[in-house]
Design an enzyme around this catalytic site. Structure first.
Site, PDB file in Angstrom:
ATOM      1  CG  ASP A 111      -1.367   1.443   1.532  1.00  0.00           C
ATOM      2  OD1 ASP A 111      -1.849   2.195   0.484  1.00  0.00           O
ATOM      3  OD2 ASP A 111      -1.708   1.683   2.678  1.00  0.00           O
ATOM      4  N   GLY A 142       1.083   4.912   0.422  1.00  0.00           N
ATOM      5  CA  GLY A 142       0.092   5.918   0.825  1.00  0.00           C
ATOM      6  C   GLY A 142       0.659   7.274   0.449  1.00  0.00           C
ATOM      7  CG  ASN A 143      -1.762  10.759   0.439  1.00  0.00           C
ATOM      8  OD1 ASN A 143      -1.687  10.976  -0.837  1.00  0.00           O
ATOM      9  ND2 ASN A 143      -3.021  10.502   0.773  1.00  0.00           N
ATOM     10  NE  ARG A 150       4.271   5.884   8.380  1.00  0.00           N
ATOM     11  CZ  ARG A 150       4.153   5.241   9.571  1.00  0.00           C
ATOM     12  NH1 ARG A 150       5.103   4.994  10.229  1.00  0.00           N
ATOM     13  NH2 ARG A 150       3.046   5.041   9.888  1.00  0.00           N
ATOM     14  CE  LYS A 168       0.277   2.391   7.578  1.00  0.00           C
ATOM     15  NZ  LYS A 168      -0.919   2.745   8.192  1.00  0.00           N
ATOM     16  N   GLY A 225     -10.529   7.264  -5.036  1.00  0.00           N
ATOM     17  CA  GLY A 225      -9.092   6.637  -4.854  1.00  0.00           C
ATOM     18  C   GLY A 225      -8.780   5.195  -4.982  1.00  0.00           C
ATOM     19  CG  ASP A 238      -6.710   5.151  -0.844  1.00  0.00           C
ATOM     20  OD1 ASP A 238      -7.359   5.795  -1.956  1.00  0.00           O
ATOM     21  OD2 ASP A 238      -6.410   5.907   0.157  1.00  0.00           O
ATOM     22  CB  THR A 281      -1.940  11.605   5.274  1.00  0.00           C
ATOM     23  OG1 THR A 281      -1.097  11.012   5.124  1.00  0.00           O
ATOM     24  CG2 THR A 281      -1.855  13.166   4.601  1.00  0.00           C
ATOM     25  CB  THR A 337      -1.176  27.917  23.746  1.00  0.00           C
ATOM     26  OG1 THR A 337      -1.619  29.330  24.130  1.00  0.00           O
ATOM     27  CG2 THR A 337      -1.379  27.890  22.144  1.00  0.00           C
TER      28      THR A 337
END
Length: 244
Positions: free
Chosen positions: A6, A8-9, A11, A13, A94, A96, A120, A172
């Site tokens: 796979d 991905g955007n 990494r 896998k 997509g 995926d 992501t 914050t």
């Protein structure tokens, strides 16, 4: 044996399967692809097929380096899937998301299914009990939310994921954690509630890199499996072989 990958955007896998059994999982950076796959194939020399689903920017040639060692399959929109695609713009869906929808269809037959992939981006994909893919939603993931607060303001710091102490942020940093994490959780629960109010016989599948972090914070009962996309990729490949 099958090596499922796979892209991905963020990494890559991968997992080696023997039938439906996962033998080992791998996660690596895109610039490590050829080196990592070489090592995987050295360890699992009985791999006969390399199956790829890609939304990230990786050249096909990187995979074709291995075409003398095993059969290589790139999933595209032209492949056979176990659902009817009713997306208004099917070619923009997509790969995926299509693989996730296929896995949900095959693993949970005759149910309404909502697949939530928290990576992501967070994607929501709905397949009804008659195996119609109807669509869903796309939203920024946790990391993108932290980054956007830093990148589009003058003074807010860039923080990494952390569970907030309270929904009332008393600094914050805590206010950012509360806004990002709790806002994310409320969004997911809100979508689930909306689907539940309109559909019965319903299952929710949560996957992606942030699945385990989110699972214990959601009020809704879900099936959490961070490896669901790779399992779905292997299942969809087997479905394709059986129906070609």
């Amino acid at each position: 044996m099958t090596l499922a990958v796979d892209v991905g955007n963020t990494r890559i896998k991968a997992a080696v399967f023997e039938g439906s059994t996962v033998l080992e999982n791998f996660v690596f950076e895109k610039n490590e692809l050829e080196k990592k796959i070489t090592k995987i194939l050295e360890k699992f020399q009985n791999c006969s097929d390399l199956v790829v689903a890609s939304v990230g920017n990786v050249e096909k040639q990187s995979f074709l380096t291995f075409e003398k060692q095993l059969n290589i399959h790139f999933f595209t929109h032209e492949d056979i899937f176990p659902f009817i695609n009713k997306y208004a713009t099917p070619k923009t869906l997509g790969i995926d998301r299509m693989i996730l929808a296929a896995g949900a269809t095959l693993q949970f037959p005759k149910q309404n299914r909502l697949v939530i992939d928290a990576g992501t981006c967070i994607t929501y994909d709905f397949i009804d009990e008659n195996d119609n893919y109807l669509g869903g939603a796309i939203s920024p993931g946790l990391r993108l939310r932290y980054e956007s607060l830093h990148n589009f303001t003058a003074r807010l710091p860039l923080l990494t994921l952390e569970a907030p102490d309270s929904y009332i942020g008393n600094s914050t940093a805590q206010a950012i954690h509360s806004g990002v994490v709790n806002g994310f959780v409320y969004e997911i629960d809100g979508f689930i509630d909306e689907y539940r109010s309109n559909f019965s016989n319903f299952i929710i599948i949560l996957t992606g890199g942030d699945a385990e972090f989110l699972a214990k914070r959601l009020k809704n009962t879900i099936f959490a499996n961070s490896n669901f996309l790779l399992e779905s990729l292997n299942q969809t490949f087997q479905y394709k072989i059986d129906n070609d």
